[in-house]
Enzyme design. Structure first.
Site, PDB file in Angstrom:
ATOM      1  N   ASP A 187     -11.503  -4.490   0.145  1.00 14.56           N
ATOM      2  CA  ASP A 187     -10.663  -3.300   0.277  1.00 14.56           C
ATOM      3  C   ASP A 187     -11.288  -2.095  -0.414  1.00 14.56           C
ATOM      4  O   ASP A 187     -11.319  -0.989   0.126  1.00 14.56           O
ATOM      5  CB  ASP A 187      -9.278  -3.560  -0.323  1.00 14.56           C
ATOM      6  CG  ASP A 187      -8.571  -4.717   0.359  1.00 14.56           C
ATOM      7  OD1 ASP A 187      -9.074  -5.191   1.399  1.00 14.56           O
ATOM      8  OD2 ASP A 187      -7.524  -5.142  -0.156  1.00 14.56           O
ATOM      9  N   GLU A 217      -7.684  -4.970 -10.384  1.00 19.55           N
ATOM     10  CA  GLU A 217      -6.673  -5.715  -9.625  1.00 19.55           C
ATOM     11  C   GLU A 217      -6.627  -7.184 -10.069  1.00 19.55           C
ATOM     12  O   GLU A 217      -5.560  -7.777 -10.190  1.00 19.55           O
ATOM     13  CB  GLU A 217      -6.960  -5.595  -8.119  1.00 19.55           C
ATOM     14  CG  GLU A 217      -5.813  -6.107  -7.270  1.00 19.55           C
ATOM     15  CD  GLU A 217      -5.675  -5.395  -5.934  1.00 19.55           C
ATOM     16  OE1 GLU A 217      -6.289  -4.329  -5.727  1.00 19.55           O
ATOM     17  OE2 GLU A 217      -4.934  -5.921  -5.089  1.00 19.55           O
ATOM     18  N   SER A 269       3.655   9.064 -10.293  1.00 15.56           N
ATOM     19  CA  SER A 269       3.442   8.884  -8.864  1.00 15.56           C
ATOM     20  C   SER A 269       4.716   9.193  -8.102  1.00 15.56           C
ATOM     21  O   SER A 269       5.818   8.911  -8.587  1.00 15.56           O
ATOM     22  CB  SER A 269       3.026   7.433  -8.573  1.00 15.56           C
ATOM     23  OG  SER A 269       3.076   7.183  -7.185  1.00 15.56           O
TER      24      SER A 269
HETATM   25  P1  ADP Z   1      -1.053  -3.250  -0.161  1.00  9.84           P
HETATM   26  O1  ADP Z   1      -2.328  -3.085  -0.884  1.00  9.84           O
HETATM   27  O2  ADP Z   1      -1.165  -4.144   1.033  1.00  9.84           O
HETATM   28  O3  ADP Z   1      -0.387  -1.963   0.207  1.00  9.84           O
HETATM   29  P2  ADP Z   1      -0.329  -4.499  -2.643  1.00  9.84           P
HETATM   30  O4  ADP Z   1       0.822  -5.366  -3.031  1.00  9.84           O
HETATM   31  O5  ADP Z   1      -1.685  -5.036  -2.800  1.00  9.84           O
HETATM   32  O6  ADP Z   1      -0.048  -4.020  -1.146  1.00  9.84           O
HETATM   33  O7  ADP Z   1      -0.283  -3.157  -3.481  1.00  9.84           O
HETATM   34  C1  ADP Z   1       0.904  -2.385  -3.499  1.00  9.84           C
HETATM   35  C2  ADP Z   1       1.207  -1.967  -4.922  1.00  9.84           C
HETATM   36  O8  ADP Z   1       0.210  -1.003  -5.350  1.00  9.84           O
HETATM   37  C3  ADP Z   1       2.520  -1.252  -5.067  1.00  9.84           C
HETATM   38  O9  ADP Z   1       3.600  -2.156  -5.224  1.00  9.84           O
HETATM   39  C4  ADP Z   1       2.273  -0.400  -6.303  1.00  9.84           C
HETATM   40  O10 ADP Z   1       2.436  -1.187  -7.474  1.00  9.84           O
HETATM   41  C5  ADP Z   1       0.811  -0.029  -6.172  1.00  9.84           C
HETATM   42  N1  ADP Z   1       0.681   1.262  -5.481  1.00  9.84           N
HETATM   43  C6  ADP Z   1       0.144   1.476  -4.258  1.00  9.84           C
HETATM   44  N2  ADP Z   1       0.176   2.790  -3.927  1.00  9.84           N
HETATM   45  C7  ADP Z   1       0.752   3.420  -4.971  1.00  9.84           C
HETATM   46  C8  ADP Z   1       1.092   4.790  -5.258  1.00  9.84           C
HETATM   47  N3  ADP Z   1       0.846   5.784  -4.392  1.00  9.84           N
HETATM   48  N4  ADP Z   1       1.670   5.062  -6.444  1.00  9.84           N
HETATM   49  C9  ADP Z   1       1.916   4.067  -7.337  1.00  9.84           C
HETATM   50  N5  ADP Z   1       1.633   2.776  -7.128  1.00  9.84           N
HETATM   51  C10 ADP Z   1       1.063   2.437  -5.967  1.00  9.84           C
HETATM   52 MG    MG Z   2      -3.423  -4.656  -1.780  1.00 12.56          MG
END
Ligand code: ADP
Ligand code: MG
Length: 386
Positions: free
Chosen positions: A176, A164, A69
């Protein structure tokens, strides 16, 4: 070809040295109203936004799944024969958790070949816009279609939630993923979290000359720990004392009785959920009958309930909401799980620059970190892009 597709294909080629077989994407979401109601079997009304997470996918000859990623320098791999919830951690728990969860929902992964995945995103992470659902749903749809699994979208939403809950370890609800998979342009997804019936309802913001502003306070939250789980536990405790399966079954009219049976804190938690469910229903009805210009008071009331009863706001979110309201927003509230993240404001198009200016000034005056302020549009849910 849109920018995010080109960038995903480029990222894949840089990472793996060949072209991907396909590109899929799924959006983040904004919850218009209905906070912490999903795990109480209640109602939510989110919409998918024009910020997406893109997955480029390439075939492999073996049974490895590799994930990379732009979000992280580490590439992580897992073997399809040995993947379990305990063998993955960190950000890779989201995409690899989805692989595991697909099998839990009956997908036959015994005979599929491995894949390489490259993930790119313009959904802000940790801002309450559900970058987590975006990555889960993009990966789930990509693998479902690539492997020909034939799971429908409501099932893919459950796959994302299971990943999740069990693999990441965050006790989140179904909202979500439903928004990310079922959303449509210019529409919200009115979701009954008990039956999982989803109704796509036109929002009509643009037609009414309204913009939806997101104010990301850049105060970080984490769902996996602390407050979110504590609120969930309070709701379960309240339901137990009231003798109901879930708070969905409690009406606003029942609150007087609930006040007598519950301690003050649990009562306020319950009151938030029960009144918030009613506000979701009222928002949908108001939209249908009067249009989006009439939903502002419901958004405002939702914020007060989260601030005072559910106690999940933070000073930055309160300031964003109050300043937006004072600047002429027709309604504003914090959105997402709370303890940081973003607020939303529904603002007449011509007032957007003024509201933005006032919020920036108010944050600067308090010495708060500069917020990220941007408009979002209700966009199409998860799809194949190339
Ligand atoms: P939100 O859903 O509000 O953005 P969350 O804590 O639920 O916050 O999820 C964020 C986490 O999801 C990040 O810390 C990462 O681990 C994972 N994540 C989200 N987008 C990506 C991405 N594009 N690449 C890799 N991991 C991601
Ligand atoms: Mg989230």
């Amino acid at each position: 070809m849109t920018d995010h597709v080109a960038s995903a294909e480029h990222g894949f080629a840089e990472q793996y040295g060949r072209r991907p077989a396909g590109v899929w994407s799924a959006p983040g979401r904004v919850n218009l109203i209905g906070e912490h109601t999903d795990y109480n079997d209640g109602f939510v009304f989110p919409f998918a936004i024009d910020r997406r997470t893109t997955v480029a996918l390439g075939d492999r000859d073996d049974r490895l799944v590799r994930v990379a990623s732009t979000f992280s320098p580490e590439t992580v791999e897992a073997h399809l024969d040995t993947l379990t919830p305990d063998t993955v951690s960190g950000w890779a728990a989201y995409p690899l958790g989805v692989v595991w969860a697909l099998a839990e929902f009956g997908a036959d992964l015994e005979h599929v070949r491995g894949v390489d995945l490259h993930i790119d995103s313009d959904v802000p992470v940790g801002a309450g816009l559900s970058s987590s659902a975006a990555i889960e749903c993009a990966v789930a749809l990509a693998l479902d279609e690539h492997w020909g699994l034939g799971l429908d979208r409501p099932t893919l939403a459950k796959v994302g939630r299971l990943a999740e809950n069990r693999v990441v370890g965050a006790p989140t609800g179904i909202m979500d993923q439903s928004a990310s998979l079922l959303g449509e342009t210019d529409s919200g997804v009115f979701l009954d979290c008990r039956s999982l019936d989803a109704d796509v309802i036109p929002l009509g913001f643009a037609e009414a000359g309204l913009s939806l502003l997101v104010i990301d306070t850049c105060v970080s939250h984490t769902h996996a720990t602390g407050g979110y789980a504590a609120r969930r536990a309070s709701c379960e405790a309240g339901a137990r004392v009231l003798g109901v399966e879930s708070l969905r079954e409690v009406r606003v009219d029942d609150l007087d009785r609930a006040r007598e049976l519950l301690d003050d804190e649990t009562f306020r938690r319950v009151r938030h959920v029960v009144t918030e469910d009613q506000r979701v229903l009222d928002t949908v009805r108001t939209l249908r009958e009067q249009g989006p210009g009439a939903i502002g008071a419901l958004l405002d009331a939702s914020h007060v309930s989260m601030r005072d009863d559910f106690e999940i706001s933070v000073p930055e979110l309160d300031l964003a909401v109050e300043t937006a309201q004072a600047g002429g927003a027709i309604g504003a509230r914090m959105t997402g799980g709370g303890f940081g993240g973003a607020a939303i404001a529904l603002v007449g198009d011509e007032r957007v620059p003024e509201v933005r200016r006032r919020i920036e000034a108010a944050f600067a005056e308090r010495g708060y970190r500069e917020p990220a302020i941007f408009t979002v549009h209700a966009a199409q849910g998860a799809r194949r892009d190339a």
